[in-house]
Design a protein around this motif. Sequence first.
Motif, PDB file in Angstrom:
ATOM      1  N   SER A  51       0.835  -1.206   0.000  1.00 22.12           N
ATOM      2  CA  SER A  51       0.000   0.000   0.000  1.00 22.12           C
ATOM      3  C   SER A  51       0.864   1.249   0.000  1.00 22.12           C
ATOM      4  CB  SER A  51      -0.927   0.011   1.214  1.00 22.12           C
ATOM      5  OG  SER A  51      -1.846  -1.039   1.129  1.00 22.12           O
ATOM      6  N   LEU A  52       1.921   1.222   0.767  1.00 24.62           N
ATOM      7  CA  LEU A  52       2.824   2.366   0.843  1.00 24.62           C
ATOM      8  C   LEU A  52       3.491   2.622  -0.508  1.00 24.62           C
ATOM      9  CD1 LEU A  52       4.249   4.483   2.656  1.00 24.62           C
ATOM     10  CD2 LEU A  52       6.010   2.763   3.027  1.00 24.62           C
ATOM     11  N   VAL A  53       4.053   1.580  -1.092  1.00 30.67           N
ATOM     12  CA  VAL A  53       4.777   1.723  -2.360  1.00 30.67           C
ATOM     13  C   VAL A  53       3.815   2.067  -3.498  1.00 30.67           C
ATOM     14  CG1 VAL A  53       6.152   0.479  -4.073  1.00 30.67           C
ATOM     15  CG2 VAL A  53       6.700   0.271  -1.650  1.00 30.67           C
ATOM     16  N   LEU A  54       2.697   1.347  -3.583  1.00 32.90           N
ATOM     17  CA  LEU A  54       1.739   1.635  -4.648  1.00 32.90           C
ATOM     18  C   LEU A  54       1.136   3.034  -4.491  1.00 32.90           C
ATOM     19  CD1 LEU A  54      -0.049  -1.807  -5.035  1.00 32.90           C
ATOM     20  CD2 LEU A  54       1.644  -0.766  -6.564  1.00 32.90           C
ATOM     21  N   GLY A  55       0.922   3.450  -3.252  1.00 39.01           N
ATOM     22  CA  GLY A  55       0.421   4.807  -3.012  1.00 39.01           C
ATOM     23  C   GLY A  55       1.413   5.851  -3.466  1.00 39.01           C
ATOM     24  N   LEU A  56       2.688   5.639  -3.185  1.00 43.40           N
ATOM     25  CA  LEU A  56       3.721   6.579  -3.613  1.00 43.40           C
ATOM     26  C   LEU A  56       3.826   6.605  -5.137  1.00 43.40           C
ATOM     27  CD1 LEU A  56       5.943   8.561  -2.901  1.00 43.40           C
ATOM     28  CD2 LEU A  56       7.492   6.616  -2.672  1.00 43.40           C
ATOM     29  N   ILE A  57       3.756   5.448  -5.765  1.00 46.66           N
ATOM     30  CA  ILE A  57       3.791   5.401  -7.231  1.00 46.66           C
ATOM     31  C   ILE A  57       2.595   6.152  -7.807  1.00 46.66           C
ATOM     32  CG2 ILE A  57       3.547   3.852  -9.220  1.00 46.66           C
ATOM     33  CD1 ILE A  57       5.287   1.824  -7.610  1.00 46.66           C
ATOM     34  N   ALA A  58       1.429   5.994  -7.207  1.00 44.07           N
ATOM     35  CA  ALA A  58       0.230   6.696  -7.682  1.00 44.07           C
ATOM     36  C   ALA A  58       0.406   8.212  -7.568  1.00 44.07           C
ATOM     37  CB  ALA A  58      -1.003   6.240  -6.896  1.00 44.07           C
TER      38      ALA A  58
END
Length: 75
Positions: A51-58
Motif C-alpha cells: 500500500s505504501l509503495v503503490l500509493g507513492l507510485i500513484a
Amino acid sequence: ALHYTWSPEWRQAIAIGFLGSFTTYSTYEYESLRLLQEGAWVKAGLNLFGSLVLGLIAVILGVALGRLLIGGTEP
C-alpha cells in the motif's frame, strides 16, 4: 465571545477529506494488525509495504500527469 462560522466548503473539506482520511488509514492499520494476529506475516507485509509503495507510485504518476496537462515542470 468569538463566533466563527465555517463555510459549507470548509465544513465538507474537513468532514470528508480530513476525517475521512483517518478512517481510511485506521482501516488500513486495523486490517494489517488482524493479519499479523492471524499469523499471516507475508500478507500483512504485502498489505503494509504494498500500500505504501503503490500509493507513492500513484502520487508520482498523478504529479507527472498533472504537469503534462498544465505544461509545467515545477514541483
